[in-house]
Design a protein around this motif. Structure first.
Motif, PDB file in Angstrom:
ATOM      1  N   ARG A 359      -4.516   8.306   0.305  1.00  0.00           N
ATOM      2  CA  ARG A 359      -4.700   7.407  -1.025  1.00  0.00           C
ATOM      3  C   ARG A 359      -5.728   6.645  -0.913  1.00  0.00           C
ATOM      4  N   ALA A 360      -6.028   5.991  -2.038  1.00  0.00           N
ATOM      5  CA  ALA A 360      -6.979   5.139  -1.733  1.00  0.00           C
ATOM      6  C   ALA A 360      -7.286   3.991  -2.837  1.00  0.00           C
ATOM      7  N   THR A 361      -7.353   2.660  -3.001  1.00  0.00           N
ATOM      8  CA  THR A 361      -7.231   1.714  -3.868  1.00  0.00           C
ATOM      9  C   THR A 361      -8.497   1.056  -3.825  1.00  0.00           C
ATOM     10  N   SER A 362      -9.124   1.015  -5.243  1.00  0.00           N
ATOM     11  CA  SER A 362     -10.438   0.680  -4.934  1.00  0.00           C
ATOM     12  C   SER A 362      -9.908  -0.782  -6.004  1.00  0.00           C
ATOM     13  N   GLY A 363     -10.595  -1.050  -5.661  1.00  0.00           N
ATOM     14  CA  GLY A 363     -10.609  -3.560  -6.769  1.00  0.00           C
ATOM     15  C   GLY A 363     -12.458  -3.665  -6.764  1.00  0.00           C
ATOM     16  N   GLY A 364     -12.014  -5.295  -7.152  1.00  0.00           N
ATOM     17  CA  GLY A 364     -13.472  -5.899  -7.255  1.00  0.00           C
ATOM     18  C   GLY A 364     -13.414  -6.418  -9.000  1.00  0.00           C
ATOM     19  N   SER A 365     -13.760  -4.751  -9.183  1.00  0.00           N
ATOM     20  CA  SER A 365     -15.253  -4.239 -10.981  1.00  0.00           C
ATOM     21  C   SER A 365     -13.666  -3.009 -11.231  1.00  0.00           C
ATOM     22  N   LEU A 380      -6.969  13.429  -2.641  1.00  0.00           N
ATOM     23  CA  LEU A 380      -7.224  11.822  -2.400  1.00  0.00           C
ATOM     24  C   LEU A 380      -6.491  10.625  -3.796  1.00  0.00           C
ATOM     25  N   TYR A 381      -5.160  10.407  -4.078  1.00  0.00           N
ATOM     26  CA  TYR A 381      -4.870   9.776  -5.330  1.00  0.00           C
ATOM     27  C   TYR A 381      -5.314   8.232  -4.555  1.00  0.00           C
ATOM     28  N   LEU A 382      -6.490   7.932  -5.600  1.00  0.00           N
ATOM     29  CA  LEU A 382      -7.496   6.597  -5.530  1.00  0.00           C
ATOM     30  C   LEU A 382      -7.311   6.311  -6.783  1.00  0.00           C
ATOM     31  N   HIS A 383      -6.972   5.062  -6.994  1.00  0.00           N
ATOM     32  CA  HIS A 383      -6.207   4.815  -8.109  1.00  0.00           C
ATOM     33  C   HIS A 383      -7.010   2.558  -8.319  1.00  0.00           C
ATOM     34  N   ASP A 384      -6.628   2.715  -9.535  1.00  0.00           N
ATOM     35  CA  ASP A 384      -7.958   1.596  -9.545  1.00  0.00           C
ATOM     36  C   ASP A 384      -7.340  -0.423  -9.330  1.00  0.00           C
ATOM     37  N   GLY A 385      -7.250  -0.921  -8.773  1.00  0.00           N
ATOM     38  CA  GLY A 385      -6.278  -2.569  -8.503  1.00  0.00           C
ATOM     39  C   GLY A 385      -6.766  -3.339  -9.530  1.00  0.00           C
ATOM     40  N   TYR A 386      -6.362  -4.368  -9.260  1.00  0.00           N
ATOM     41  CA  TYR A 386      -6.453  -6.035 -10.362  1.00  0.00           C
ATOM     42  C   TYR A 386      -5.651  -7.671  -9.311  1.00  0.00           C
ATOM     43  N   GLY A 387      -6.000  -8.138  -9.565  1.00  0.00           N
ATOM     44  CA  GLY A 387      -6.482  -9.371  -9.081  1.00  0.00           C
ATOM     45  C   GLY A 387      -7.789  -9.783  -8.752  1.00  0.00           C
ATOM     46  N   LEU A 388      -7.532 -11.448  -8.818  1.00  0.00           N
ATOM     47  CA  LEU A 388      -8.156 -12.380  -8.932  1.00  0.00           C
ATOM     48  C   LEU A 388      -8.167 -13.248  -7.434  1.00  0.00           C
ATOM     49  N   THR A 389      -9.352 -13.941  -7.121  1.00  0.00           N
ATOM     50  CA  THR A 389      -9.646 -15.000  -6.123  1.00  0.00           C
ATOM     51  C   THR A 389      -7.938 -15.648  -6.112  1.00  0.00           C
ATOM     52  N   GLU A 390      -7.983 -16.353  -7.709  1.00  0.00           N
ATOM     53  CA  GLU A 390      -6.623 -17.038  -7.900  1.00  0.00           C
ATOM     54  C   GLU A 390      -5.351 -17.235  -7.940  1.00  0.00           C
ATOM     55  N   THR A 391      -4.710 -15.773  -7.893  1.00  0.00           N
ATOM     56  CA  THR A 391      -3.707 -14.892  -7.480  1.00  0.00           C
ATOM     57  C   THR A 391      -3.833 -14.418  -5.878  1.00  0.00           C
ATOM     58  N   GLY A 393      -5.314 -12.258  -4.761  1.00  0.00           N
ATOM     59  CA  GLY A 393      -4.947 -11.221  -4.081  1.00  0.00           C
ATOM     60  C   GLY A 393      -4.385  -9.805  -5.205  1.00  0.00           C
ATOM     61  N   GLY A 394      -3.712  -8.619  -5.740  1.00  0.00           N
ATOM     62  CA  GLY A 394      -3.404  -7.401  -6.293  1.00  0.00           C
ATOM     63  C   GLY A 394      -2.393  -8.635  -7.408  1.00  0.00           C
ATOM     64  N   VAL A 395      -2.520  -7.892  -8.628  1.00  0.00           N
ATOM     65  CA  VAL A 395      -0.838  -8.848  -9.581  1.00  0.00           C
ATOM     66  C   VAL A 395      -0.397  -7.326  -9.902  1.00  0.00           C
ATOM     67  N   THR A 396      -0.950  -6.173  -9.529  1.00  0.00           N
ATOM     68  CA  THR A 396      -0.231  -4.876 -10.230  1.00  0.00           C
ATOM     69  C   THR A 396      -0.475  -3.685  -9.693  1.00  0.00           C
ATOM     70  N   MET A 397       0.087  -2.513  -9.854  1.00  0.00           N
ATOM     71  CA  MET A 397       0.247  -1.902  -9.320  1.00  0.00           C
ATOM     72  C   MET A 397       0.132  -0.370 -10.339  1.00  0.00           C
ATOM     73  N   GLN A 398       0.054   0.800 -10.154  1.00  0.00           N
ATOM     74  CA  GLN A 398       0.368   2.232 -10.449  1.00  0.00           C
ATOM     75  C   GLN A 398       2.258   2.506 -10.069  1.00  0.00           C
ATOM     76  N   PRO A 399       2.867   2.610 -10.977  1.00  0.00           N
ATOM     77  CA  PRO A 399       4.334   2.807 -10.529  1.00  0.00           C
ATOM     78  C   PRO A 399       3.788   4.421  -9.661  1.00  0.00           C
ATOM     79  N   LEU A 400       4.931   4.887  -9.162  1.00  0.00           N
ATOM     80  CA  LEU A 400       4.714   5.972  -8.049  1.00  0.00           C
ATOM     81  C   LEU A 400       5.522   7.161  -9.560  1.00  0.00           C
ATOM     82  N   GLY A 401       4.365   8.534  -9.665  1.00  0.00           N
ATOM     83  CA  GLY A 401       5.259   9.472 -10.049  1.00  0.00           C
ATOM     84  C   GLY A 401       4.871   9.316 -11.374  1.00  0.00           C
ATOM     85  N   ARG A 402       3.872   8.121 -11.640  1.00  0.00           N
ATOM     86  CA  ARG A 402       3.975   7.620 -13.262  1.00  0.00           C
ATOM     87  C   ARG A 402       2.480   7.344 -13.589  1.00  0.00           C
ATOM     88  N   GLU A 403       1.255   7.387 -12.293  1.00  0.00           N
ATOM     89  CA  GLU A 403      -0.002   6.915 -12.719  1.00  0.00           C
ATOM     90  C   GLU A 403      -0.291   7.140 -13.782  1.00  0.00           C
TER      91      GLU A 403
END
Length: 634
Positions: A359-365, A380-391, A393-403
């Motif tokens: 698996r892999a996570t892409s972030g930053g943009s 290789l399951y790759l998902h997009d992550g989301y977060g900010l410096t102010e948080t 790091g990450g504030v979201t995630m793909q639910p397993l089995g419901r990506e």
């Protein structure tokens, strides 16, 4: 507004400082390998460092910090690439209650001075002689700065020696008084517009997302029965890198460091370290894809790769529809094709990444969904992550089995997300920062009743999946009043192998335009495949025409994802890439859009003027009637 949040947080609340995870792991599982570093002079061999060895090294360096006068609340900057020593010093600072101030090593002299002054740093660790010279030129304006340590000159060994006579009990006492809400790091924003702001992040804030991810998704980071392994190459000077480091050391993942971001260095590290999980940014995954394609074409298997890549995308899309309940899944013929390419193509692609990545996570943009489907289709399951410096790091995630590709998933348990009427994303939860250092007005502007105004625009669907459509400040408004988000166009442009970077422009212009830079590696390969002899008459003109046609196809592909009014009508290929050295990229590799527009103002004016030139006997054509995009090479 619409408000979504998952169930209450599933991770236990933090009751101490971040450094305790190093000591707790050493007590619980002393022989567990937690870090890996290359043997000196041997690029293919990695030496594992156990939990107890790391604890002892962190303790020794912490004693040296105490002997150097570093106390709880002191701020110490670290200006180095991603290295083993970075992690050791970071946890030593947290052990004594000090605050880490990450600075990218490629930062300009003025940026370094501004951060050191704004944060009030009492010490700075640099990597090499160049770093010493950079800090040395600004020392006179930094009265609080007492120490400049150099990694390559043996700084950690010197600190260990200096602290030899400090009792271990002193370090333990300092570690035990660090509270969860104490500030752990002051991380500066990328400064894509305006000056960077220092975000005060607490130990609790940095730990929250990491612990939640480990509790809910940690078991997916490696094949069953294997210790997860993460190769860290993103800069620790950005909060994304700090989050990865924290995930690894709090979760018992084996972490290896790779300081070089070049294709060759990453390829070597992936093959020898053999990670099970990848954290990256879109440009890394785009570059990997282009490397796969170029390698296949060089071997005479380009057509085979492209068929296999399309099958991978089709298979992943069909499987996504099945798991979301909107389709039956891959049919027999598609499954048969996919199985064939698994034996002949996909497993070989995974082998170039070490053969163990799951698996892999892409972030930053934002990540192009087509790229996500490709990697999922090759295994290789790759998902997009989301977060900010102010948080933190990450504030979201793909639910397993419901990506769901094209989204960044749902809010993490314990995090709340709202989308305001103007499309701005608001976030509330334990990971939200404490405020901007020395800037109360900016803090008040960002925080409203505990809600963080992210500056990002997006949308939530009926199931709470969040899609990011761009930055609020990046939205383009043309002279005809059309509002355009540049991110989708830029993502699709970069999917073309020849395109390295793309900036979509058009504020107060009659239509949307684009500035494009080329990928030097793929450009050389493309020219070789074109096969024009050097002595053929008009070779350069024929090559330029072919290149113009190829980029025009990239523009047409990008335009296919937007309406006609939002499409790129003019574009120009630039002679050099955007780079931190020329001030057009931030140290975290984000576009400085305002700086780019100022830098290329003359070229932009010429690009639009060339497109509007028409014979006098003809009426001026309105932008809506421009059927073909215009290419302008410089």
């Amino acid at each position: 507004m619409r408000d979504f949040a998952l169930a209450p947080a599933i991770a236990p609340a933090l009751t101490c400082g971040l450094a305790d995870s190093v000591f707790d792991t050493a007590a619980r599982n002393p022989t567990l390998p937690v870090l890996a570093r290359r043997l000196e002079g041997v690029s293919s061999a990695w030496e594992e460092v156990t939990a107890v060895e790391l604890r002892d090294e962190v303790t020794d360096v912490a004693k040296g910090l105490v002997a150097s006068g570093i106390s709880p609340g002191h701020r110490v900057a670290v200006m180095s690439r991603t290295r083993y020593e970075w992690t050791v010093l970071c946890y030593a600072l947290w052990t004594v209650g000090a605050e880490v101030v990450p600075i990218h090593p490629a930062s300009a002299r003025e940026q370094v001075a501004s951060i050191l002054r704004d944060a009030g740093c009492v010490a700075v660790l640099v990597e090499d002689e160049q770093g010493v010279m950079t800090v040395g030129t600004v020392c006179a304006s930094l009265p609080r700065l007492r120490h400049v340590w150099q990694l390559d000159a043996g700084a950690l060994n010197q600190l260990t020696e200096r602290g030899r006579f400090i009792p271990v009990t002193t370090v333990d006492s300092l570690r035990r008084i660090v509270l969860p809400d104490s500030t752990a790091a002051v991380a500066y924003t990328s400064g894509t517009s305006g000056r960077p702001l220092g975000c005060a992040l607490s130990h609790r804030g940095l730990a929250f997302a990491c612990d939640t991810l480990l509790a809910g998704w940690g078991h997916t980071a490696a094949p069953p029965g294997e210790q997860p392994a993460v190769l860290v190459f993103l800069p620790f000077s950005h909060v994304y890198g700090l989050m990865i480091q924290t995930v690894c050391l709090r979760g018992g993942l084996l972490m290896g460091h790779e300081p070089e971001m070049t294709t060759a260095a990453l390829a070597s590290a992936l093959l020898t370290f053999r990670p099970t999980y990848l954290y990256g940014v879109p440009s890394v995954f785009e570059k990997l894809y282009k490397t796969f394609l170029r390698t296949a074409q060089q071997a005479g298997r380009g057509a085979l790769f492209e068929r296999a890549a399309q099958t991978a995308r089709d298979f992943a899309l069909a499987e996504e529809r099945r798991r979301l309940g909107t389709g039956p899944g891959a049919g027999f013929d598609l499954r048969l094709q996919h199985a064939l390419y698994e034996r002949t193509v996909y497993r070989r692609l995974r082998a170039t990444l070490g053969g163990r990545v799951v698996r892999a996570t892409s972030g930053g943009s934002a990540l192009d969904p087509e790229l996500s489907y490709f990697y999922e289709g090759i295994g290789l399951y790759l998902h997009d992550g989301y977060g900010l410096t102010e948080t933190g790091g990450g504030v979201t995630m793909q639910p397993l089995g419901r990506e769901k590709a094209g989204t960044v998933g749902q809010a993490l348990p314990g995090i709340e997300i709202q989308v305001a009427g103007d499309g701005e994303i608001l976030v509330r939860g334990p990971s939200v920062f404490q405020g901007y250092v020395n800037d109360e007005s900016a803090t008040r502007a960002a925080l409203h009743g505990g809600w963080l105004a992210t500056g990002d625009i997006g949308r939530l669907d009926s199931e709470g999946y969040l899609s990011i459509t761009g930055r609020k400040k990046d939205v383009i408004i043309t002279s005809t009043g059309k509002t355009v988000a540049p991110a989708p166009l830029e993502q699709r442009l970069r999917m073309h192998p020849l395109v390295h970077q793309a900036v979509v422009i058009g504020d107060d212009r009659p239509c949307v335009g684009a500035l494009i830079t080329l990928d030097p590696d793929f450009l050389a390969h493309w020219r070789g495949r074109l096969g024009l002899p050097r002595d053929v008459p008009g070779r350069e003109a024929r090559e330029e025409n072919a290149l113009r046609d190829e980029i025009a196809r990239a523009v047409a592909a990008a335009n296919s994802v937007v309406s006609r009014a939002e499409s790129i009508r003019v574009w120009r290929v630039l002679p050099e890439p955007f780079d931190p050295a020329n001030g057009l990229l931030t140290p975290s590799m984000k576009l400085r859009r305002d700086a780019i527009v100022r830098h290329y103002a003359g070229e932009i004016d010429a690009m639009y003027e060339a497109r509007t030139r028409v014979p006098r006997r003809l009426p001026v054509t309105e932008p809506a009637d421009w059927d073909d995009s215009d290419s302008v090479f410089r």
